[in-house]
Design a protein around this motif. Structure first.
Motif, PDB file in Angstrom:
ATOM      1  N   LEU A 196       1.368  -1.319  -0.313  1.00 24.56           N
ATOM      2  CA  LEU A 196      -0.069   0.195  -0.057  1.00 24.56           C
ATOM      3  C   LEU A 196       0.839   1.426   0.082  1.00 24.56           C
ATOM      4  O   LEU A 196       0.192   2.063  -0.426  1.00 24.56           O
ATOM      5  N   VAL A 197       1.579   1.790   0.836  1.00 24.60           N
ATOM      6  CA  VAL A 197       2.924   2.332   1.066  1.00 24.60           C
ATOM      7  C   VAL A 197       3.586   2.702  -0.288  1.00 24.60           C
ATOM      8  O   VAL A 197       3.443   3.852  -1.278  1.00 24.60           O
ATOM      9  N   ALA A 198       4.048   1.084  -1.083  1.00 21.32           N
ATOM     10  CA  ALA A 198       4.411   1.988  -2.323  1.00 21.32           C
ATOM     11  C   ALA A 198       3.315   1.988  -3.770  1.00 21.32           C
ATOM     12  O   ALA A 198       4.306   3.035  -4.532  1.00 21.32           O
ATOM     13  N   HIS A 199       2.300   1.771  -3.419  1.00 20.40           N
ATOM     14  CA  HIS A 199       1.461   1.629  -4.804  1.00 20.40           C
ATOM     15  C   HIS A 199       0.682   3.577  -3.772  1.00 20.40           C
ATOM     16  O   HIS A 199       1.015   4.025  -5.118  1.00 20.40           O
ATOM     17  N   LEU A 200       0.810   3.738  -2.976  1.00 17.55           N
ATOM     18  CA  LEU A 200       0.204   5.386  -2.739  1.00 17.55           C
ATOM     19  C   LEU A 200       1.547   6.676  -2.811  1.00 17.55           C
ATOM     20  O   LEU A 200       1.072   7.339  -3.278  1.00 17.55           O
ATOM     21  N   SER A 201       2.362   5.865  -2.888  1.00 19.28           N
ATOM     22  CA  SER A 201       3.674   7.053  -2.826  1.00 19.28           C
ATOM     23  C   SER A 201       3.843   7.182  -4.570  1.00 19.28           C
ATOM     24  O   SER A 201       5.159   8.111  -4.662  1.00 19.28           O
ATOM     25  N   SER A 202       3.984   6.069  -5.533  1.00 21.38           N
ATOM     26  CA  SER A 202       4.582   5.896  -6.385  1.00 21.38           C
ATOM     27  C   SER A 202       3.601   6.628  -7.606  1.00 21.38           C
ATOM     28  O   SER A 202       4.345   7.179  -8.468  1.00 21.38           O
ATOM     29  N   ARG A 203       2.759   7.248  -7.508  1.00 20.78           N
ATOM     30  CA  ARG A 203       0.981   8.084  -8.074  1.00 20.78           C
ATOM     31  C   ARG A 203       0.839   9.679  -7.445  1.00 20.78           C
ATOM     32  O   ARG A 203       0.938   9.867  -6.247  1.00 20.78           O
ATOM     33  N   ASP A 204       0.734  10.549  -8.594  1.00 15.01           N
ATOM     34  CA  ASP A 204       0.537  11.502  -7.832  1.00 15.01           C
ATOM     35  C   ASP A 204      -0.834  11.681  -7.655  1.00 15.01           C
ATOM     36  O   ASP A 204      -2.076  11.817  -8.834  1.00 15.01           O
ATOM     37  N   PHE A 205      -1.647  11.248  -6.488  1.00 11.35           N
ATOM     38  CA  PHE A 205      -3.009  11.547  -6.417  1.00 11.35           C
ATOM     39  C   PHE A 205      -4.011  13.046  -6.040  1.00 11.35           C
ATOM     40  O   PHE A 205      -5.168  13.650  -5.586  1.00 11.35           O
ATOM     41  N   GLY A 206      -2.770  13.602  -5.572  1.00 11.07           N
ATOM     42  CA  GLY A 206      -3.569  15.123  -4.984  1.00 11.07           C
ATOM     43  C   GLY A 206      -3.788  15.068  -3.649  1.00 11.07           C
ATOM     44  O   GLY A 206      -4.654  16.202  -3.118  1.00 11.07           O
ATOM     45  N   LEU A 207      -3.029  14.117  -2.966  1.00  8.05           N
ATOM     46  CA  LEU A 207      -3.439  13.829  -1.294  1.00  8.05           C
ATOM     47  C   LEU A 207      -2.324  13.791  -0.768  1.00  8.05           C
ATOM     48  O   LEU A 207      -0.545  13.597  -1.315  1.00  8.05           O
ATOM     49  N   GLU A 208      -2.151  14.603   0.351  1.00  7.07           N
ATOM     50  CA  GLU A 208      -1.136  14.265   1.302  1.00  7.07           C
ATOM     51  C   GLU A 208      -0.974  12.573   2.092  1.00  7.07           C
ATOM     52  O   GLU A 208      -2.315  13.016   2.499  1.00  7.07           O
ATOM     53  N   PHE A 209      -0.146  12.076   1.776  1.00  9.39           N
ATOM     54  CA  PHE A 209      -0.641  10.848   2.393  1.00  9.39           C
ATOM     55  C   PHE A 209       0.143  10.757   4.296  1.00  9.39           C
ATOM     56  O   PHE A 209       1.092  10.948   4.065  1.00  9.39           O
ATOM     57  N   VAL A 210      -0.792  10.304   5.124  1.00 11.20           N
ATOM     58  CA  VAL A 210       0.484  10.423   6.514  1.00 11.20           C
ATOM     59  C   VAL A 210       0.073   8.364   6.928  1.00 11.20           C
ATOM     60  O   VAL A 210      -1.175   8.318   6.238  1.00 11.20           O
ATOM     61  N   PHE A 211       0.844   7.107   7.034  1.00 12.39           N
ATOM     62  CA  PHE A 211       0.866   5.795   7.504  1.00 12.39           C
ATOM     63  C   PHE A 211       0.771   5.784   9.063  1.00 12.39           C
ATOM     64  O   PHE A 211       2.257   6.004   9.067  1.00 12.39           O
ATOM     65  N   ALA A 212      -0.357   5.094   9.741  1.00 15.69           N
ATOM     66  CA  ALA A 212       0.012   4.258  10.511  1.00 15.69           C
ATOM     67  C   ALA A 212       0.856   2.963  10.385  1.00 15.69           C
ATOM     68  O   ALA A 212      -1.189   2.432   9.609  1.00 15.69           O
ATOM     69  N   GLU A 213       0.818   2.433  11.593  1.00 16.99           N
ATOM     70  CA  GLU A 213       1.030   0.730  11.466  1.00 16.99           C
ATOM     71  C   GLU A 213       0.231   0.663  12.586  1.00 16.99           C
ATOM     72  O   GLU A 213      -0.044   0.381  13.642  1.00 16.99           O
ATOM     73  N   GLN A 214      -0.529  -0.964  12.435  1.00 13.84           N
ATOM     74  CA  GLN A 214      -1.632  -1.951  13.175  1.00 13.84           C
ATOM     75  C   GLN A 214       0.125  -2.928  12.557  1.00 13.84           C
ATOM     76  O   GLN A 214      -0.307  -3.581  12.460  1.00 13.84           O
ATOM     77  N   LYS A 215       0.268  -2.633  14.106  1.00  8.32           N
ATOM     78  CA  LYS A 215       1.468  -3.904  14.078  1.00  8.32           C
ATOM     79  C   LYS A 215       0.865  -4.961  14.196  1.00  8.32           C
ATOM     80  O   LYS A 215       1.836  -6.095  13.665  1.00  8.32           O
ATOM     81  N   GLU A 216       0.169  -5.445  15.021  1.00 13.09           N
ATOM     82  CA  GLU A 216      -0.757  -7.041  15.549  1.00 13.09           C
ATOM     83  C   GLU A 216      -2.004  -6.977  15.017  1.00 13.09           C
ATOM     84  O   GLU A 216      -3.102  -6.139  15.159  1.00 13.09           O
ATOM     85  N   PRO A 217      -2.958  -7.789  14.966  1.00 15.90           N
ATOM     86  CA  PRO A 217      -4.630  -7.463  14.651  1.00 15.90           C
ATOM     87  C   PRO A 217      -4.818  -7.206  15.988  1.00 15.90           C
ATOM     88  O   PRO A 217      -5.059  -7.879  16.742  1.00 15.90           O
ATOM     89  N   GLY A 218      -5.778  -6.292  16.039  1.00 15.17           N
ATOM     90  CA  GLY A 218      -6.476  -5.704  17.275  1.00 15.17           C
ATOM     91  C   GLY A 218      -7.670  -5.643  16.880  1.00 15.17           C
ATOM     92  O   GLY A 218      -8.679  -5.196  17.406  1.00 15.17           O
ATOM     93  N   GLY A 219      -8.446  -5.405  15.923  1.00 14.36           N
ATOM     94  CA  GLY A 219      -9.934  -5.418  15.170  1.00 14.36           C
ATOM     95  C   GLY A 219      -9.783  -3.441  15.458  1.00 14.36           C
ATOM     96  O   GLY A 219      -8.675  -2.943  15.056  1.00 14.36           O
ATOM     97  N   VAL A 220     -11.285  -2.859  13.979  1.00 11.55           N
ATOM     98  CA  VAL A 220     -11.383  -2.369  13.496  1.00 11.55           C
ATOM     99  C   VAL A 220     -10.917  -1.635  14.480  1.00 11.55           C
ATOM    100  O   VAL A 220     -10.259  -0.156  14.076  1.00 11.55           O
ATOM    101  N   GLY A 221     -11.791  -1.251  16.038  1.00  4.36           N
ATOM    102  CA  GLY A 221     -11.556   0.071  16.210  1.00  4.36           C
ATOM    103  C   GLY A 221      -9.675   0.373  17.197  1.00  4.36           C
ATOM    104  O   GLY A 221      -9.532   1.150  16.915  1.00  4.36           O
ATOM    105  N   HIS A 222      -9.686  -0.986  16.925  1.00  2.00           N
ATOM    106  CA  HIS A 222      -7.453  -0.759  17.235  1.00  2.00           C
ATOM    107  C   HIS A 222      -7.164  -0.023  16.957  1.00  2.00           C
ATOM    108  O   HIS A 222      -5.741   0.873  16.041  1.00  2.00           O
TER     109      HIS A 222
END
Length: 499
Positions: free
Chosen positions: A68-94
């Motif tokens: 996802l990082v590579a895909h979104l970083s390789s194109r100009d979507f006209g948006l500013e992206f910030v990536f936050a990592e969920q390192k372990e599965p914990g549900g959608v709320g987490h």
């Protein structure tokens, strides 16, 4: 693009493993699965940007997050992206909690799930809410199928205000199904932290946190219009593809591609047969160094004609695929062995897959005298079964890998293009294998197979060329399987280079 005070922040939750979409989700995140050639996350970004004035997007990543990082970083979507990592599965709320450090305080933000499809919706109505007077807006879709509501969630709603949310309701009588679009204020993070993991999955569910929030804060319901699908598994993915492709199918242009080498006896009648079909917009003839009047006759018959100087069926088809103007490309032969009467079948099935290939193994549809002798028929069946075994995990079904009557989407060709190299008739199975490498969907349908109108087949007219082509096909099949035994890594590398 820098954010301004008037811009809204978007959050896309794309960290889940997508276990129910296995095996496809084993190799890529569900948010990168394509619907009609466009990844789910790009469709979500389009809604955020065009309808909700989002300029800054926090993407919560987890499984295969580097893609996802590579895909979104390789194109100009006209948006500013910030990536936050969920390192372990914990549900959608987490997962949403992982975005908290990146939310610009104070302010509201739009949250959408990364594995949902929205088509022709009214997300722009969310801009009408004054978030100074409420702390959340949740979108609901009217749904007549109560089993779908039972698989999702619904709400206890009075005068547009949500009093509680009910996850996977049993025997519900409501027509409102909750979807994965939320307009929220930072208050939601306190409720997520106070929400215990569910007893069923032992994960912090966003629905539970929002339900508790609705009991103490003002949370409103907004009705979603248009089409919505939650992509849980491969069946959902196929249904979503059909939905999107069918929505504007009548606006798609169709090119019929005809490779030709010394076919002056038949080319005019073939062009006439296909060009008069009401669903065909272009007939493209690729002249492969003909020494007769094939090119001149094709031009006189009204076809668009180009020349490919590299000799060979595969070279001619690749050139035609590059030059074709259609959204859909139908490949046929110049010898009159196939008929335009089968076009409606190809187009109907193409709504449901990435490529449709014909099969000449249905006896009732083989004209007497057609070049489908037992050796040819069983040879194609044999190679089809070899491909099935070697790519067993994708459950392919092929009975005629050498049939050259087929149809595919232009965006499907763009996807498989890095894998197409064969110069000769072995190009036919190579296309099928390329589709399997890219985990695209291929459907085989019976087609009418007629006697050649002139001359003899250049590839299977007698035993020697037939044997030579059979050996080339076998070599290509085995080489492809060995080369792409870890084929998804290869696909990723080539895709990143192509993008």
């Amino acid at each position: 693009m820098p954010s301004t005070e008037n811009d809204m922040t978007g959050v896309i939750l794309a960290a889940g493993r997508g276990v129910r979409a296995y095996p496809a989700s084993h190799y890529i995140p569900k948010a990168l699965m394509e619907i009609a050639g466009i990844p789910l996350i790009e469709r979500t970004l389009s809604i955020m940007k065009s309808q909700c004035r989002v300029r800054r997007v926090i993407v919560v990543i987890g499984h295969c997050g580097d893609q996802l990082v590579a895909h979104l970083s390789s194109r100009d979507f006209g948006l500013e992206f910030v990536f936050a990592e969920q390192k372990e599965p914990g549900g959608v709320g987490h997962a949403l909690l992982m975005a908290e450090p990146y939310i610009l305080q104070p302010g509201h933000f739009l949250v959408m799930l990364g594995d949902e499809l929205y088509l022709e919706t009214n997300h722009d109505t969310l801009l009408e809410y004054d978030m100074r007077t409420c702390d959340g807006v949740i979108m609901f879709k009217k749904e007549n199928d109560h089993s779908r509501i039972s698989d999702n969630y619904t709400g206890d709603i009075h005068d547009g205000r949500i009093r509680a949310l009910i996850e996977k309701p049993v025997n519900t009588r409501t027509e409102l199904m909750g979807v994965g679009t939320y307009l929220l204020t930072p208050k939601v993070f306190d409720y997520i932290r106070r929400t215990p993991p569910s007893s069923l999955r032992h994960e912090v569910e966003l629905t539970d946190a929002l339900s508790e929030m609705a009991r103490h804060e003002k949370v409103m319901a907004e009705i979603l219009t248009g089409h919505y699908m939650n992509i849980n598994n491969l069946d959902d993915l196929n249904k979503a593809n059909y939905l999107v492709r069918s929505s504007d199918f009548d606006q798609k242009n169709v090119t019929v591609l005809i490779p030709a080498y010394n076919e002056e006896e038949t080319i005019a009648s073939v062009i006439a047969d296909f060009s008069v079909h009401n669903q065909v917009n272009e007939v493209l003839v690729v002249d492969n160094n003909s020494s007769d009047r094939t090119k001149e006759i094709s031009l006189e018959a009204g076809a668009h004609v180009i020349t490919e100087t590299r000799q060979g069926y595969g070279n001619a088809i690749r050139r035609g695929l590059e030059e074709a103007n259609g959204d859909i490309i139908i490949i046929t032969e110049a010898d009159g062995s196939f008929t335009a009467n089968d076009i409606p079948k190809f187009l109907e099935y193409l709504k449901d897959c990435d490529m449709v290939i014909g099969t000449r193994t249905t006896r009732q549809m083989i004209e007497q005298g057609a070049n489908m002798r037992s050796l040819v028929r069983w040879g194609n069946v044999f190679y089809g079964k070899i491909i099935e075994v070697l790519w067993w995990g994708q459950e392919p079904r092929f009975t005629d890998v050498g049939c050259t009557y087929r149809a595919l989407w232009r965006n499907s060709y763009i996807r498989i293009k890095p894998y197409l190299n064969a110069p000769g008739p072995e190009f036919s199975p190579e296309m099928i294998i390329a589709m399997l490498i890219c985990r695209s969907r291929v459907i085989e349908i019976p087609v009418t197979y007629r006697r050649r109108m002139g001359g003899q087949s250049k590839h299977s007219g007698n035993f020697i060329p037939l044997a030579q082509n059979a050996l080339k096909m076998m070599y290509l099949i085995l080489k492809s399987r060995c080369q792409f035994s870890g084929f998804w890594d290869g696909f990723r590398k080539k895709s990143e280079t192509r993008r």
